[in-house]
Design a protein around this motif. Structure first.
Motif, PDB file in Angstrom:
ATOM      1  N   PRO A 170     -33.651   0.219   9.743  1.00  0.00           N
ATOM      2  CA  PRO A 170     -33.097   0.116  11.098  1.00  0.00           C
ATOM      3  C   PRO A 170     -34.007  -0.588  12.097  1.00  0.00           C
ATOM      4  CG  PRO A 170     -32.665   2.291  10.199  1.00  0.00           C
ATOM      5  CD  PRO A 170     -33.590   1.614   9.243  1.00  0.00           C
ATOM      6  N   GLU A 171     -35.316  -0.643  11.841  1.00  0.00           N
ATOM      7  CA  GLU A 171     -36.256  -1.249  12.783  1.00  0.00           C
ATOM      8  C   GLU A 171     -36.593  -2.695  12.454  1.00  0.00           C
ATOM      9  OE1 GLU A 171     -37.056   1.933  11.408  1.00  0.00           O
ATOM     10  OE2 GLU A 171     -35.981   2.738  13.135  1.00  0.00           O
ATOM     11  N   ALA A 172     -36.453  -3.101  11.202  1.00  0.00           N
ATOM     12  CA  ALA A 172     -36.962  -4.417  10.834  1.00  0.00           C
ATOM     13  C   ALA A 172     -36.216  -4.983   9.633  1.00  0.00           C
ATOM     14  CB  ALA A 172     -38.454  -4.350  10.526  1.00  0.00           C
ATOM     15  N   LEU A 173     -36.224  -6.304   9.561  1.00  0.00           N
ATOM     16  CA  LEU A 173     -35.797  -7.032   8.375  1.00  0.00           C
ATOM     17  C   LEU A 173     -36.989  -7.862   7.929  1.00  0.00           C
ATOM     18  CD1 LEU A 173     -33.765  -8.169   6.315  1.00  0.00           C
ATOM     19  CD2 LEU A 173     -33.145  -9.893   8.030  1.00  0.00           C
ATOM     20  N   VAL A 174     -37.416  -7.678   6.680  1.00  0.00           N
ATOM     21  CA  VAL A 174     -38.599  -8.365   6.174  1.00  0.00           C
ATOM     22  C   VAL A 174     -38.240  -9.079   4.872  1.00  0.00           C
ATOM     23  CG1 VAL A 174     -40.987  -8.161   5.429  1.00  0.00           C
ATOM     24  CG2 VAL A 174     -40.094  -6.604   7.177  1.00  0.00           C
ATOM     25  N   VAL A 175     -38.355 -10.393   4.885  1.00  0.00           N
ATOM     26  CA  VAL A 175     -38.235 -11.181   3.663  1.00  0.00           C
ATOM     27  C   VAL A 175     -39.659 -11.536   3.256  1.00  0.00           C
ATOM     28  CG1 VAL A 175     -37.270 -13.243   2.577  1.00  0.00           C
ATOM     29  CG2 VAL A 175     -35.999 -12.089   4.405  1.00  0.00           C
ATOM     30  N   ASN A 176     -40.231 -10.737   2.361  1.00  0.00           N
ATOM     31  CA  ASN A 176     -41.595 -11.001   1.926  1.00  0.00           C
ATOM     32  C   ASN A 176     -41.685 -12.304   1.145  1.00  0.00           C
ATOM     33  OD1 ASN A 176     -42.932  -8.544   2.900  1.00  0.00           O
ATOM     34  ND2 ASN A 176     -41.667  -7.493   1.389  1.00  0.00           N
ATOM     35  N   HIS A 177     -40.633 -12.597   0.403  1.00  0.00           N
ATOM     36  CA  HIS A 177     -40.613 -13.828  -0.381  1.00  0.00           C
ATOM     37  C   HIS A 177     -39.181 -14.100  -0.818  1.00  0.00           C
ATOM     38  CE1 HIS A 177     -41.899 -16.992  -3.095  1.00  0.00           C
ATOM     39  NE2 HIS A 177     -41.205 -16.416  -4.074  1.00  0.00           N
ATOM     40  N   LEU A 178     -38.743 -15.333  -0.659  1.00  0.00           N
ATOM     41  CA  LEU A 178     -37.463 -15.777  -1.193  1.00  0.00           C
ATOM     42  C   LEU A 178     -37.619 -17.213  -1.657  1.00  0.00           C
ATOM     43  CD1 LEU A 178     -34.456 -15.648  -1.798  1.00  0.00           C
ATOM     44  CD2 LEU A 178     -33.993 -16.187   0.597  1.00  0.00           C
ATOM     45  N   LEU A 179     -37.497 -17.406  -2.955  1.00  0.00           N
ATOM     46  CA  LEU A 179     -37.523 -18.744  -3.549  1.00  0.00           C
ATOM     47  C   LEU A 179     -36.138 -19.039  -4.093  1.00  0.00           C
ATOM     48  CD1 LEU A 179     -39.017 -21.285  -4.695  1.00  0.00           C
ATOM     49  CD2 LEU A 179     -39.457 -19.915  -6.752  1.00  0.00           C
ATOM     50  N   ILE A 180     -35.580 -20.188  -3.725  1.00  0.00           N
ATOM     51  CA  ILE A 180     -34.275 -20.600  -4.209  1.00  0.00           C
ATOM     52  C   ILE A 180     -34.386 -21.999  -4.790  1.00  0.00           C
ATOM     53  CG2 ILE A 180     -33.601 -21.349  -1.870  1.00  0.00           C
ATOM     54  CD1 ILE A 180     -30.692 -20.645  -2.670  1.00  0.00           C
ATOM     55  N   ARG A 181     -33.848 -22.170  -5.994  1.00  0.00           N
ATOM     56  CA  ARG A 181     -33.964 -23.482  -6.630  1.00  0.00           C
ATOM     57  C   ARG A 181     -32.813 -23.713  -7.601  1.00  0.00           C
ATOM     58  NH1 ARG A 181     -39.438 -22.054 -10.080  1.00  0.00           N
ATOM     59  NH2 ARG A 181     -38.499 -20.488 -11.443  1.00  0.00           N
ATOM     60  N   ASP A 182     -32.465 -24.969  -7.740  1.00  0.00           N
ATOM     61  CA  ASP A 182     -31.533 -25.439  -8.754  1.00  0.00           C
ATOM     62  C   ASP A 182     -31.890 -26.889  -9.025  1.00  0.00           C
ATOM     63  OD1 ASP A 182     -30.541 -26.792  -6.573  1.00  0.00           O
ATOM     64  OD2 ASP A 182     -28.522 -25.964  -6.669  1.00  0.00           O
ATOM     65  N   GLU A 183     -30.922 -27.678  -9.495  1.00  0.00           N
ATOM     66  CA  GLU A 183     -31.239 -29.061  -9.862  1.00  0.00           C
ATOM     67  C   GLU A 183     -31.543 -29.945  -8.660  1.00  0.00           C
ATOM     68  OE1 GLU A 183     -26.522 -30.399 -10.161  1.00  0.00           O
ATOM     69  OE2 GLU A 183     -27.753 -30.215 -11.971  1.00  0.00           O
ATOM     70  N   VAL A 184     -31.175 -29.518  -7.428  1.00  0.00           N
ATOM     71  CA  VAL A 184     -31.403 -30.362  -6.253  1.00  0.00           C
ATOM     72  C   VAL A 184     -32.265 -29.699  -5.190  1.00  0.00           C
ATOM     73  CG1 VAL A 184     -29.296 -31.706  -6.563  1.00  0.00           C
ATOM     74  CG2 VAL A 184     -29.224 -29.601  -5.196  1.00  0.00           C
ATOM     75  N   SER A 185     -32.485 -28.410  -5.269  1.00  0.00           N
ATOM     76  CA  SER A 185     -33.238 -27.679  -4.244  1.00  0.00           C
ATOM     77  C   SER A 185     -34.423 -26.946  -4.855  1.00  0.00           C
ATOM     78  CB  SER A 185     -32.348 -26.654  -3.533  1.00  0.00           C
ATOM     79  OG  SER A 185     -31.313 -27.263  -2.817  1.00  0.00           O
ATOM     80  N   ASN A 186     -35.465 -26.836  -4.042  1.00  0.00           N
ATOM     81  CA  ASN A 186     -36.618 -26.000  -4.387  1.00  0.00           C
ATOM     82  C   ASN A 186     -37.283 -25.624  -3.068  1.00  0.00           C
ATOM     83  OD1 ASN A 186     -38.900 -24.732  -5.375  1.00  0.00           O
ATOM     84  ND2 ASN A 186     -39.343 -26.292  -6.909  1.00  0.00           N
ATOM     85  N   ALA A 187     -36.967 -24.435  -2.566  1.00  0.00           N
ATOM     86  CA  ALA A 187     -37.430 -24.048  -1.236  1.00  0.00           C
ATOM     87  C   ALA A 187     -37.840 -22.586  -1.225  1.00  0.00           C
ATOM     88  CB  ALA A 187     -36.333 -24.282  -0.197  1.00  0.00           C
ATOM     89  N   SER A 188     -38.834 -22.275  -0.401  1.00  0.00           N
ATOM     90  CA  SER A 188     -39.288 -20.894  -0.256  1.00  0.00           C
ATOM     91  C   SER A 188     -39.261 -20.499   1.214  1.00  0.00           C
ATOM     92  CB  SER A 188     -40.695 -20.714  -0.835  1.00  0.00           C
ATOM     93  OG  SER A 188     -41.633 -21.522  -0.150  1.00  0.00           O
ATOM     94  N   PHE A 189     -39.005 -19.211   1.457  1.00  0.00           N
ATOM     95  CA  PHE A 189     -38.902 -18.669   2.805  1.00  0.00           C
ATOM     96  C   PHE A 189     -39.685 -17.375   2.892  1.00  0.00           C
ATOM     97  CE2 PHE A 189     -34.959 -20.612   1.532  1.00  0.00           C
ATOM     98  CZ  PHE A 189     -34.499 -21.331   2.622  1.00  0.00           C
ATOM     99  N   THR A 190     -40.150 -17.064   4.083  1.00  0.00           N
ATOM    100  CA  THR A 190     -40.529 -15.710   4.457  1.00  0.00           C
ATOM    101  C   THR A 190     -39.957 -15.473   5.848  1.00  0.00           C
ATOM    102  OG1 THR A 190     -42.638 -16.261   5.539  1.00  0.00           O
ATOM    103  CG2 THR A 190     -42.685 -15.868   3.144  1.00  0.00           C
ATOM    104  N   ALA A 191     -39.670 -14.228   6.169  1.00  0.00           N
ATOM    105  CA  ALA A 191     -39.149 -13.919   7.500  1.00  0.00           C
ATOM    106  C   ALA A 191     -39.417 -12.454   7.816  1.00  0.00           C
ATOM    107  CB  ALA A 191     -37.644 -14.211   7.586  1.00  0.00           C
ATOM    108  N   ARG A 192     -39.644 -12.196   9.094  1.00  0.00           N
ATOM    109  CA  ARG A 192     -39.810 -10.829   9.570  1.00  0.00           C
ATOM    110  C   ARG A 192     -39.249 -10.751  10.978  1.00  0.00           C
ATOM    111  NH1 ARG A 192     -43.112  -6.238   8.828  1.00  0.00           N
ATOM    112  NH2 ARG A 192     -43.614  -5.138  10.755  1.00  0.00           N
ATOM    113  N   PHE A 193     -38.307  -9.824  11.181  1.00  0.00           N
ATOM    114  CA  PHE A 193     -37.722  -9.636  12.509  1.00  0.00           C
ATOM    115  C   PHE A 193     -37.898  -8.173  12.890  1.00  0.00           C
ATOM    116  CE2 PHE A 193     -34.069  -8.875  15.401  1.00  0.00           C
ATOM    117  CZ  PHE A 193     -34.492  -9.714  16.420  1.00  0.00           C
TER     118      PHE A 193
END
Length: 204
Positions: free
Chosen positions: A77-100
């Motif tokens: 309820p207090e926070a959203l934390v993306v410690n790590h998100l890697l998404i990839r396929d034949e055309v994409s290769n990207a990583s994210f982090t986020a904290r709100f």
């Protein structure tokens, strides 16, 4: 109904279908936009949930044998934390982090992300023509925007952020660089509903 459920701590390894995905969505209140397409193969997966509203998931996810995710996220309820998100396929290769938390958003993005990848992965994502590319680190203070900071570079073309079904934000083009607590918008054109905006200049 989950009225009698106090907590859940599940290890997941294998393929799950639509009914299982729907069960997890109902349990964790995932918005329809973020529901993954099926079938989904999960390895080294762990899903934890308790009645206080805390949910966490980590693991490797293969969506329709087309898109691979490596995920480590936590929501309460207090926070959203993306410690790590890697998404990839034949055309994409990207990583994210986020904290709100406490109206402060920390966000990083690195790599190349095509909209077609999001369309392959998520049931609620329809646009297929856009691209985001760069390496960016941002901290946004919603109650004191002038003290927000950013570093890096980001280029976006024809990318849609459909957080509102009836009025998505479409980034037709944006190119920005940042450093020394200053963001330089080299060029930007965005559309929100029927309104179009052209932007250029410095933010500091």
């Amino acid at each position: 109904s989950f009225s009698g459920l106090k907590n859940a701590d599940l290890l997941i390894d294998g393929e799950i279908g639509r009914r299982s995905v729907q069960w997890v969505s109902d349990l964790t209140h995932i918005p329809p936009l973020m529901e993954v397409r099926t079938p989904v193969a999960i390895s080294k997966g762990r899903l934890a949930w308790d009645r206080s509203g805390t949910t966490s998931f980590s693991g490797d996810v293969d969506i329709q044998k087309a898109v691979q995710l490596n995920v480590n996220v936590l929501k309460n309820p207090e926070a959203l934390v993306v410690n790590h998100l890697l998404i990839r396929d034949e055309v994409s290769n990207a990583s994210f982090t986020a904290r709100f938390k406490d109206r402060v958003l920390d966000f990083t993005f690195s790599g190349i992300l095509e909209e077609s990848t999001l369309h392959r992965a998520f049931t609620g994502y329809d646009p297929v023509g856009g691209r985001a590319r760069g390496d960016l680190c941002v901290q946004i203070l919603l109650d004191n925007l002038v003290k927000s900071t950013a570093a890096g570079r980001l280029e976006v073309n024809d990318f849609t952020l459909p957080w509102q079904v009836h009025q998505p934000l479409k980034i037709e083009t944006i190119s920005l660089t940042s450093g020394d607590n200053k963001i330089r918008v080299e060029s930007a054109r965005v559309a929100w509903g029927e309104k179009n905006f052209d932007l250029r200049g410095d933010i500091q």
